[in-house]
Design a protein around this motif. Structure first.
Motif, PDB file in Angstrom:
ATOM      1  N   ASP A  89     -16.771  39.383 -22.915  1.00 35.76           N
ATOM      2  CA  ASP A  89     -16.285  38.258 -22.115  1.00 35.76           C
ATOM      3  C   ASP A  89     -14.793  37.969 -22.299  1.00 35.76           C
ATOM      4  N   ARG A  90     -14.129  38.638 -23.229  1.00 35.42           N
ATOM      5  CA  ARG A  90     -12.681  38.479 -23.416  1.00 35.42           C
ATOM      6  C   ARG A  90     -11.879  39.586 -22.725  1.00 35.42           C
ATOM      7  N   GLN A  91     -12.553  40.551 -22.140  1.00 29.94           N
ATOM      8  CA  GLN A  91     -11.880  41.717 -21.576  1.00 29.94           C
ATOM      9  C   GLN A  91     -11.405  41.454 -20.143  1.00 29.94           C
ATOM     10  N   VAL A  92     -10.101  41.570 -19.930  1.00 35.28           N
ATOM     11  CA  VAL A  92      -9.536  41.421 -18.588  1.00 35.28           C
ATOM     12  C   VAL A  92     -10.109  42.501 -17.672  1.00 35.28           C
ATOM     13  N   CYS A  93     -10.238  43.721 -18.185  1.00 32.69           N
ATOM     14  CA  CYS A  93     -10.750  44.821 -17.364  1.00 32.69           C
ATOM     15  C   CYS A  93     -12.169  44.533 -16.870  1.00 32.69           C
ATOM     16  N   PHE A  94     -12.989  43.907 -17.706  1.00 27.81           N
ATOM     17  CA  PHE A  94     -14.358  43.588 -17.307  1.00 27.81           C
ATOM     18  C   PHE A  94     -14.358  42.534 -16.200  1.00 27.81           C
ATOM     19  N   ALA A  95     -13.577  41.471 -16.383  1.00 31.36           N
ATOM     20  CA  ALA A  95     -13.522  40.408 -15.372  1.00 31.36           C
ATOM     21  C   ALA A  95     -13.011  40.954 -14.039  1.00 31.36           C
ATOM     22  N   LEU A  96     -11.978  41.796 -14.096  1.00 26.39           N
ATOM     23  CA  LEU A  96     -11.444  42.386 -12.862  1.00 26.39           C
ATOM     24  C   LEU A  96     -12.467  43.300 -12.194  1.00 26.39           C
ATOM     25  N   ALA A  97     -13.144  44.112 -12.981  1.00 22.15           N
ATOM     26  CA  ALA A  97     -14.118  45.061 -12.418  1.00 22.15           C
ATOM     27  C   ALA A  97     -15.276  44.329 -11.748  1.00 22.15           C
ATOM     28  N   VAL A  98     -15.816  43.311 -12.404  1.00 21.01           N
ATOM     29  CA  VAL A  98     -16.944  42.571 -11.837  1.00 21.01           C
ATOM     30  C   VAL A  98     -16.498  41.782 -10.601  1.00 21.01           C
ATOM     31  N   ALA A  99     -15.343  41.135 -10.688  1.00 20.50           N
ATOM     32  CA  ALA A  99     -14.840  40.375  -9.541  1.00 20.50           C
ATOM     33  C   ALA A  99     -14.603  41.297  -8.352  1.00 20.50           C
ATOM     34  N   ALA A 100     -13.960  42.440  -8.589  1.00 20.88           N
ATOM     35  CA  ALA A 100     -13.691  43.389  -7.499  1.00 20.88           C
ATOM     36  C   ALA A 100     -14.991  43.875  -6.872  1.00 20.88           C
ATOM     37  N   ARG A 101     -15.940  44.257  -7.694  1.00 23.70           N
ATOM     38  CA  ARG A 101     -17.225  44.757  -7.180  1.00 23.70           C
ATOM     39  C   ARG A 101     -17.937  43.690  -6.348  1.00 23.70           C
ATOM     40  N   ASN A 102     -17.943  42.457  -6.844  1.00 23.36           N
ATOM     41  CA  ASN A 102     -18.637  41.378  -6.138  1.00 23.36           C
ATOM     42  C   ASN A 102     -17.945  40.995  -4.833  1.00 23.36           C
ATOM     43  N   VAL A 103     -16.627  40.924  -4.861  1.00 24.21           N
ATOM     44  CA  VAL A 103     -15.893  40.558  -3.641  1.00 24.21           C
ATOM     45  C   VAL A 103     -16.022  41.661  -2.602  1.00 24.21           C
TER      46      VAL A 103
END
Length: 150
Positions: A11-25
């Motif tokens: 939950d601290r990883q920028v790459c994880f947040a970006l990847a999930v947000a990109a996939r969902n959007v």
């Protein structure tokens, strides 16, 4: 004594947040693009061409931040769909120009409904989305710079 922060939690990883947000959007775009016969990467190509057409493959590659090898199959599929043409530039046989067909230009009218639909589906204030865009643009720029050697 304070517990040290674990820098490797998911939950601290920028790459994880970006990847999930990109996939969902991007998933929100699918039902809007399917009736147009476009995938999300093809939609991005069309957006670039609606801004300026014709464009060289090199110019498109730069604008979309895609290598030409990735872009080429997208262009071939868009050409097969009747949305674009690919032609050698007169006087420079090595350069390929990509232009919109009449059908490709006409598709823009349908595409104009997509941004408001995405904004509606996200349910976020425009100001937040504009701020997010600005921050992501900064992240993109920062990720393109080469760090100095120590």
């Amino acid at each position: 004594m304070q517990t040290p922060v674990d820098l490797l939690t998911l939950d601290r990883q920028v790459c994880f947040a970006l990847a999930v947000a990109a996939r969902n959007v991007i998933a929100l775009y699918r039902p809007l693009l399917e009736p147009m016969g476009l995938t999300h990467p093809q939609y991005l190509v069309m957006l670039a061409l609606w801004e300026h057409s014709p464009r060289s493959v090199t110019d498109l590659s730069t604008a979309l931040a895609l290598d030409p090898g990735t872009l080429s199959p997208l262009l071939k599929r868009l050409e097969a769909a009747g949305y674009v043409t690919r032609r050698r530039v007169e006087g420079n046989e090595r350069m390929l120009a990509v232009g919109l067909t009449a059908e490709g230009r006409a598709l823009r009218e349908q595409a104009e409904r997509i941004p408001p639909a995405i904004i509606d589906r996200l349910g976020m204030p425009i100001a937040d989305l504009e701020h997010l865009h600005a921050v992501l643009t900064e992240v993109i720029a920062a990720s393109r710079t080469t760090p100095e050697s120590d």
